[in-house]
Design a protein around this motif. Structure first.
Motif, short mmCIF file in Angstrom:
data_model
loop_
_atom_site.label_atom_id
_atom_site.label_comp_id
_atom_site.label_asym_id
_atom_site.label_seq_id
_atom_site.Cartn_x
_atom_site.Cartn_y
_atom_site.Cartn_z
N GLU A 264 0.68 -1.37 -0.01
CA GLU A 264 -0.14 -0.12 -0.04
C GLU A 264 0.85 1.40 0.06
O GLU A 264 0.40 2.42 -0.50
CB GLU A 264 -0.81 0.10 1.13
CG GLU A 264 -1.88 -1.12 1.20
CD GLU A 264 -2.91 -1.24 2.33
OE1 GLU A 264 -3.94 -1.70 2.32
OE2 GLU A 264 -2.49 -0.72 3.53
N LEU A 265 2.02 1.05 0.52
CA LEU A 265 3.01 2.41 0.48
C LEU A 265 4.35 1.92 -0.08
O LEU A 265 5.39 1.68 0.61
CB LEU A 265 3.27 2.76 1.88
CG LEU A 265 1.85 3.30 2.76
CD1 LEU A 265 2.16 3.36 4.09
CD2 LEU A 265 1.47 4.69 2.20
N PRO A 266 4.38 1.72 -1.35
CA PRO A 266 5.53 1.02 -2.18
C PRO A 266 6.96 1.76 -1.98
O PRO A 266 7.92 1.14 -2.40
CB PRO A 266 5.23 0.81 -3.38
CG PRO A 266 4.06 1.95 -3.78
CD PRO A 266 3.56 1.90 -2.63
N MET A 267 6.74 2.90 -1.50
CA MET A 267 7.95 3.76 -1.27
C MET A 267 8.86 3.15 -0.15
O MET A 267 9.89 3.67 0.20
CB MET A 267 7.99 5.08 -1.50
CG MET A 267 7.29 5.77 0.04
SD MET A 267 5.54 5.44 0.34
CE MET A 267 4.52 6.34 -0.89
N THR B 205 4.45 -8.11 12.06
CA THR B 205 3.35 -7.44 12.61
C THR B 205 2.55 -6.55 12.13
O THR B 205 3.25 -5.62 11.36
CB THR B 205 3.78 -6.63 13.98
OG1 THR B 205 4.40 -7.52 14.94
CG2 THR B 205 2.61 -6.15 14.77
N PRO B 206 1.26 -6.85 11.54
CA PRO B 206 0.61 -6.09 10.79
C PRO B 206 0.14 -4.59 11.33
O PRO B 206 0.29 -4.45 12.62
CB PRO B 206 -0.78 -7.07 10.53
CG PRO B 206 -0.92 -7.67 11.66
CD PRO B 206 0.72 -8.11 12.01
N THR B 207 -0.05 -3.79 10.62
CA THR B 207 -0.30 -2.24 11.11
C THR B 207 -1.72 -2.55 11.71
O THR B 207 -1.83 -1.60 12.60
CB THR B 207 -0.07 -1.31 9.82
OG1 THR B 207 -1.24 -1.59 8.98
CG2 THR B 207 1.16 -1.12 9.41
N TYR B 208 -2.61 -3.30 11.30
CA TYR B 208 -4.13 -3.48 11.73
C TYR B 208 -4.10 -4.98 11.91
O TYR B 208 -3.47 -5.76 10.97
CB TYR B 208 -5.09 -2.77 10.98
CG TYR B 208 -5.11 -1.28 10.98
CD1 TYR B 208 -5.58 -0.45 11.96
CD2 TYR B 208 -4.43 -0.39 10.11
CE1 TYR B 208 -5.76 0.69 11.81
CE2 TYR B 208 -4.41 0.80 10.16
CZ TYR B 208 -5.17 1.62 10.91
OH TYR B 208 -5.39 2.89 11.09
N SER B 209 -4.96 -5.33 12.82
CA SER B 209 -5.11 -6.69 13.20
C SER B 209 -5.91 -7.44 11.97
O SER B 209 -5.86 -8.43 11.46
CB SER B 209 -6.03 -7.02 14.40
OG SER B 209 -6.99 -6.68 14.40
N CYS C 260 -5.70 -6.07 8.62
CA CYS C 260 -5.11 -5.40 7.47
C CYS C 260 -5.14 -6.27 6.35
O CYS C 260 -4.89 -7.39 6.24
CB CYS C 260 -3.54 -5.23 7.86
SG CYS C 260 -2.65 -4.56 6.65
N PRO C 261 -5.71 -5.71 5.28
CA PRO C 261 -6.16 -6.43 4.05
C PRO C 261 -4.57 -6.67 3.27
O PRO C 261 -4.67 -7.67 2.45
CB PRO C 261 -7.14 -5.73 3.22
CG PRO C 261 -6.80 -4.32 3.74
CD PRO C 261 -6.38 -4.46 5.18
N ALA C 262 -3.67 -5.97 3.72
CA ALA C 262 -2.40 -6.08 2.77
C ALA C 262 -1.27 -7.28 3.39
O ALA C 262 -0.60 -7.85 2.93
CB ALA C 262 -1.69 -4.91 2.99
N ILE C 263 -1.96 -7.72 4.50
CA ILE C 263 -1.05 -9.05 5.13
C ILE C 263 -0.71 -10.13 4.51
O ILE C 263 0.44 -10.69 4.36
CB ILE C 263 -1.45 -9.21 6.50
CG1 ILE C 263 -0.39 -9.91 7.34
CG2 ILE C 263 -2.79 -10.17 6.58
CD1 ILE C 263 0.61 -8.97 7.74
N GLY C 264 -1.76 -10.48 3.78
CA GLY C 264 -1.48 -11.72 2.74
C GLY C 264 -0.43 -11.30 1.69
O GLY C 264 0.41 -12.28 1.44
N ALA C 265 -0.58 -10.12 1.11
CA ALA C 265 0.35 -9.90 0.04
C ALA C 265 1.78 -9.69 0.63
O ALA C 265 2.74 -9.85 -0.19
CB ALA C 265 -0.03 -8.49 -0.72
N ILE C 266 1.97 -9.31 1.84
CA ILE C 266 3.01 -9.17 2.47
C ILE C 266 3.68 -10.53 2.69
O ILE C 266 5.03 -10.63 2.42
CB ILE C 266 2.92 -8.15 3.86
CG1 ILE C 266 2.72 -6.71 3.66
CG2 ILE C 266 4.21 -8.00 4.71
CD1 ILE C 266 2.08 -5.80 4.71
N THR D 243 -6.28 4.23 2.24
CA THR D 243 -6.23 3.21 3.20
C THR D 243 -6.67 3.48 4.32
O THR D 243 -6.75 4.82 5.01
CB THR D 243 -4.81 2.68 3.30
OG1 THR D 243 -4.01 3.88 3.91
CG2 THR D 243 -4.20 2.26 1.75
N ALA D 244 -7.27 2.47 5.30
CA ALA D 244 -7.70 2.70 6.80
C ALA D 244 -6.66 3.76 7.60
O ALA D 244 -7.15 4.14 8.47
CB ALA D 244 -8.07 1.28 7.21
#
Length: 182
Positions: free
Chosen positions: A34-37, A62-66, A68-74, A161-162
Motif C-alpha cells: 500500500e506504500l511501495p516507497m 506485525t501487521p499495522t492493523y489486526s 490489515c487486508p495487505a497482510i496476505g500480500a506482505i 487506506t484505513a
C-alpha cells in the motif's frame, strides 16, 4: 585431534549467522503493497528473522492493523524474496504482541512518506490502558508535506487506506494524506 562432530558445530553456527543476515536483508527490502516507497523495515512491520543454516528461514511480522487486508500480500512477498535469496523453506509468522504502532516507523520511513506527499504521523497516543475511544476525529499535529505549513483542515477521516486521513492545506490549498497515529 578435533572430532568431525565438534569441528562441524562452529561451521554450522557460522552458516546460520550468515543465513540470518541474508534472510534479514532480503525480508527488510520487501516493500509495503500500500506504500511501495517504504520497506517493511521502514514501517516497523518486520520484527524478527531467523535462519537455521540448512536453507530454512522464519520471519515474524506485525501487521499495522489486526485486520490489515495487505497482510496476505506482505506474507507472499516475504516468502518470494527469501526463496529468491536461496532459502528452500520459508515460514512467515504473524506476531501480534506487542501490537504495531506508528512509533515503529523509522526516521527514513517518515522522511519518505513526506517526500511522497503523505504527512507522517506524530507520536502515537499512549496511556495506562486501552486507547480511549472517541467518536470525533482526533486533533493531530501535522504539517503539509508540500509547503510545510501546520495549517490544514480535515476533509475526510478516511483516505485511500484505513491508516490515512485526507486533509487540505489552508496555506497552499493542496490536498494531502496524513498517516494516522496508532
Amino acid at each position: 585431534m578435533v572430532s568431525t562432530e565438534r569441528a562441524g558445530a562452529p561451521a554450522q553456527a557460522d552458516r546460520a549467522a550468515s543465513d540470518r543476515r541474508r534472510a534479514r536483508q532480503a525480508a527488510a527490502a520487501v516493500t509495503d503493497p500500500e506504500l511501495p516507497m517504504l520497506t517493511l523495515a521502514d514501517l516497523g512491520i518486520l520484527r524478527e528473522v531467523d535462519a537455521d543454516g540448512d536453507g530454512g528461514a522464519i520471519v515474524w511480522i506485525t501487521p499495522t492493523y489486526s485486520g490489515c487486508p495487505a497482510i496476505g500480500a506482505i506474507r507472499a512477498d516475504v516468502d518470494r524474496a527469501l526463496r529468491e535469496s536461496g532459502f528452500d523453506s520459508v515460514e512467515v509468522r504473524t506476531l501480534l504482541d506487542p501490537p504495531w504502532s506508528t512509533d515503529r516507523i523509522t526516521e527514513r520511513g517518515r522522511r519518505l512518506l513526506a517526500e511522497h506527499g503523505i504527512s507522517p504521523p506524530g507520536p502515537a497516543p499512549r496511556g495506562d490502558g486501552p486507547v480511549p475511544l472517541s467518536l470525533t476525529p482526533r486533533r493531530r499535529a501535522l504539517h503539509c508535506p508540500r509547503c510545510g505549513s501546520d495549517s490544514a483542515e480535515l476533509t475526510s477521516e478516511f483516505g485511500s487506506t484505513a491508516c490515512k486521513a485526507l486533509y487540505r492545506c489552508t496555506a497552499c490549498a493542496e490536498p494531502f494524506e496524513h498517516m494516522k497515529e496508532i
